[in-house]
Design an enzyme around this catalytic site. Structure first.
Site, PDB file in Angstrom:
ATOM      1  N   ASP A 288      18.973 -24.652  32.027  1.00 12.64           N
ATOM      2  CA  ASP A 288      17.738 -24.252  31.365  1.00 12.64           C
ATOM      3  C   ASP A 288      16.534 -24.364  32.294  1.00 12.64           C
ATOM      4  O   ASP A 288      16.443 -25.275  33.111  1.00 12.64           O
ATOM      5  CB  ASP A 288      17.531 -25.155  30.138  1.00 12.64           C
ATOM      6  CG  ASP A 288      16.273 -24.824  29.366  1.00 12.64           C
ATOM      7  OD1 ASP A 288      16.192 -23.702  28.845  1.00 12.64           O
ATOM      8  OD2 ASP A 288      15.375 -25.686  29.290  1.00 12.64           O
ATOM      9  N   GLU A 341      19.021 -19.861  33.915  1.00 10.05           N
ATOM     10  CA  GLU A 341      17.943 -19.203  33.199  1.00 10.05           C
ATOM     11  C   GLU A 341      16.744 -19.224  34.146  1.00 10.05           C
ATOM     12  O   GLU A 341      16.027 -20.216  34.231  1.00 10.05           O
ATOM     13  CB  GLU A 341      17.603 -19.925  31.896  1.00 10.05           C
ATOM     14  CG  GLU A 341      16.595 -19.130  31.077  1.00 10.05           C
ATOM     15  CD  GLU A 341      15.596 -19.981  30.303  1.00 10.05           C
ATOM     16  OE1 GLU A 341      14.918 -19.433  29.426  1.00 10.05           O
ATOM     17  OE2 GLU A 341      15.477 -21.179  30.601  1.00 10.05           O
TER      18      GLU A 341
END
Length: 613
Positions: A288, A341
């Site tokens: 993330d 990401e």
């Protein structure tokens, strides 16, 4: 704190470890603390009976004979600043069910894995050339009330029925606030007790593997919350967070940023990644918020960040951390994927570390997502102005190895769902089928957030189930057929990262808002292979006798039409076939007149594989 270079992994050298007949041995890293005591259920939380001793690495240890598995505990730390703090164990493998915040002495795992063949095959896999359709799941709201074991059974059946190859779990590392969806992690080595035990989670992974489905975990190394029981100011100093006030916090989320340049902190995070992949047999991690680590000025105003020694905004410590993270996970867990990401144009995210890249296997293509959703979210009369952006994503589809996400971030905070963001007056279900068809045809691996595969209309909320009673069976059938077609036809997945796997038919017809392209397998140049022509009508009108150039003459089969009646469409199409004739068009010697239903996609293949010079 010793490093990962030592023989035993970090989670076996720190934390709480029960030794039958000898009690539990505790170890915690707090190098600047003045004193540390472990306390818990075993001493009625008195915090006076079990002081710890410290070694040269700043690791405090003791053994408590009365401490047994299942008992809760914390560390009472007298910090360098003289403040007394009660902290959960950073290496705890079990935590209390929130809102309680203590750590728990982990029992020995009793789980017997059955996925040895899966892991052996995975070690020799080539994910970049294989089909990958990822179903993103928030475990607490997919079907509200299911634990890891119950969810495993229902998820396996559902995902196999849909034809998806992987499940991606939104963070299930323990987190104090459920409304963070797991992105503000309290325990980096403990799965959330909201849905069961660590062995229950192992069952979920093993069961999905038994049904041919991989499991990816959303993992959050960029930041952590400021809850007083957690990692912040752990020993009275900035220990896990950065000591530089200009780098200590992530302004977007009101959290602390890890000090990635501190070897012990990097080791802690890398050990967490390895722990989840090895101890839980996960098939990959989606990492993330990578961009927030890579840039020193990420979400910071001028004057609120400090450049590196070269005077630029690159975080060199984060680059080194990410390279070491990816190399370590790949070595420890063969075949496991690392997925970034990363929302910027940082070069070489998926290039090998030896070639100067970050070493990820895949990167989320967030630009593709925003451009496609902008197009289908605009009134049909205004879509032409978005078409060049969508065409750009196709032209640059091999710049990195991409995952194409329509993720949870796109169905919250007033954005609406994939269905509800389609403008009023449009056939919304048709547009959802069209959008999914474009996603599955576009080069790159696929990710779809739960509910979008059947036309969920209400925005997602973490505290309730999906609206299964409102399921659109036509959208669900189309989504499943797309996933199965994508897996069955090498041309739709095998050359995702190879420019030769894609060729334009027409990307410039802004008058009709039509996009068409070819997908080819990576053997095509040698064997003829199987071509797939994918044509998309983003307008709100049926287009008849639409002439389009093709590379091969003869009959072509219509293998998918998202306007088919079985999908809930209006049934306009090509009756299962077209004939490509010797009439030049679009710079090609052959062409066909085809019917393009409104807001729909049609896919064609030659009636027989043909070798083309």
């Amino acid at each position: 704190m010793t490093t990962l270079a030592t023989a035993a992994p970090l989670w076996l050298r720190l934390g709480a470890h029960h030794r039958p007949g000898a009690g539990t041995w505790f170890a915690v890293w707090a190098p600047s603390a003045r004193a540390v005591t472990v306390f818990g259920e075993f001493d009625d939380w008195r915090a006076a009976d079990h002081p710890m001793v410290v070694d040269a690495d700043g690791v405090w240890t003791t053994t408590v004979p009365a401490a047994e598995p299942g008992m809760s505990y914390k560390f009472r730390i007298v910090g360098a600043d003289g403040v007394v703090r009660d902290k959960a164990d950073p290496l705890a493998r079990v935590a209390q069910v929130p809102p309680e915040t203590a750590s728990v002495i982990a029992p020995r795992s009793q789980f017997a894995w059955t996925d040895q063949d899966w892991l052996s095959d995975r070690a020799f896999s080539a994910p970049e050339a294989e089909p990958m359709s990822i179903y993103e799941v928030h475990l607490g709201s997919w079907r509200h009330g299911l634990g890891y074991r119950e969810a495993a059974v229902h998820l396996a059946e559902y995902v196999v029925e849909l034809g998806f190859t992987h499940v991606q779990l939104m963070p299930i590392t323990e987190h104090p606030y459920g409304g963070s969806w797991g992105y503000q992690v309290g325990s980096y080595f403990a799965c959330s007790r909201r849905w069961g035990t660590a062995d229950d989670l192992r069952f979920l992974v093993d069961h999905l593997h038994a049904h041919g489905v991989g499991v990816i975990l959303d993992w959050v190394p960029a930041h952590f919350p400021k809850d007083p029981f957690a990692l912040g100011e752990f020993d009275g100093t900035p220990l896990y967070e950065h000591s530089d006030p200009l780098r200590r916090e992530q302004p977007d989320w009101g959290t602390y940023a890890f000090d990635l340049g501190r070897r012990e902190v990097a080791d802690f995070l890398i050990a967490s990644a390895v722990y989840w992949c090895t101890e839980f047999h996960l098939d990959g991690l989606r990492v993330d918020a990578v961009a927030s680590m890579l840039y020193l000025d990420y979400s910071r105003e001028p004057g609120r960040w400090r450049p590196n020694a070269r005077g630029t905004n690159e975080n060199d410590e984060a680059v080194e951390f990410l390279r070491r993270l990816n190399d370590t996970v790949h070595a420890a867990s063969p075949g496991a994927m690392m997925i970034a990401e990363e929302s910027t144009a940082w070069p070489g995210v998926t290039a090998k570390t030896g070639a100067g890249g970050l070493g990820f296997d895949f990167k989320w293509n967030l630009g593709w997502m925003h451009d496609l959703l902008s197009l289908v979210g605009a009134p049909p009369s205004e879509r032409a102005r978005f078409q060049d952006r969508v065409a750009f994503s196709l032209t640059h589809a091999t710049a990195e190895r991409y995952v194409l996400p329509i993720s949870h971030d796109e169905v919250v905070h007033g954005k609406g769902t994939l269905l509800s963001r389609i403008p009023d007056g449009c056939d919304r279900a048709a547009h959802v089928r069209l959008t999914l068809a474009f996603q599955w045809a576009h080069p790159g691996k696929k990710l779809l957030f739960m509910g979008q595969e059947f036309g969920q209309e209400r925005e997602w909320a973490d505290d309730r189930s999906l609206d299964w009673h409102r399921r659109d069976d036509g959208i669900a059938l189309a989504a499943g057929d797309l996933a199965r077609l994508h897996a069955r036809l090498p041309a739709l997945h095998q050359a995702d990262g190879d420019p030769r796997g894609f060729e334009w038919l027409d990307g410039n017809d802004t008058r009709n808002t039509v996009i068409g392209f070819l997908r080819r397998s990576d053997e095509y140049a040698r064997t003829g292979g199987l071509l797939v022509a994918c044509v998309f009508n983003f307008s709100d009108r049926d287009l008849y006798d639409y002439r389009l150039g093709f590379p091969v003459a003869g009959p072509w089969r219509e293998i998918l039409n998202t306007a088919a009646r079985e999908y809930g469409g209006h049934g306009v199409g090509n009756l299962g076939r077209i004939v490509v004739v010797d009439e030049p068009s679009h710079g090609r010697p052959f062409s066909a007149t085809i019917t393009l239903p409104a807001a729909s996609a049609v896919f064609f293949t030659p009636a027989a594989p043909t070798l083309v010079e």
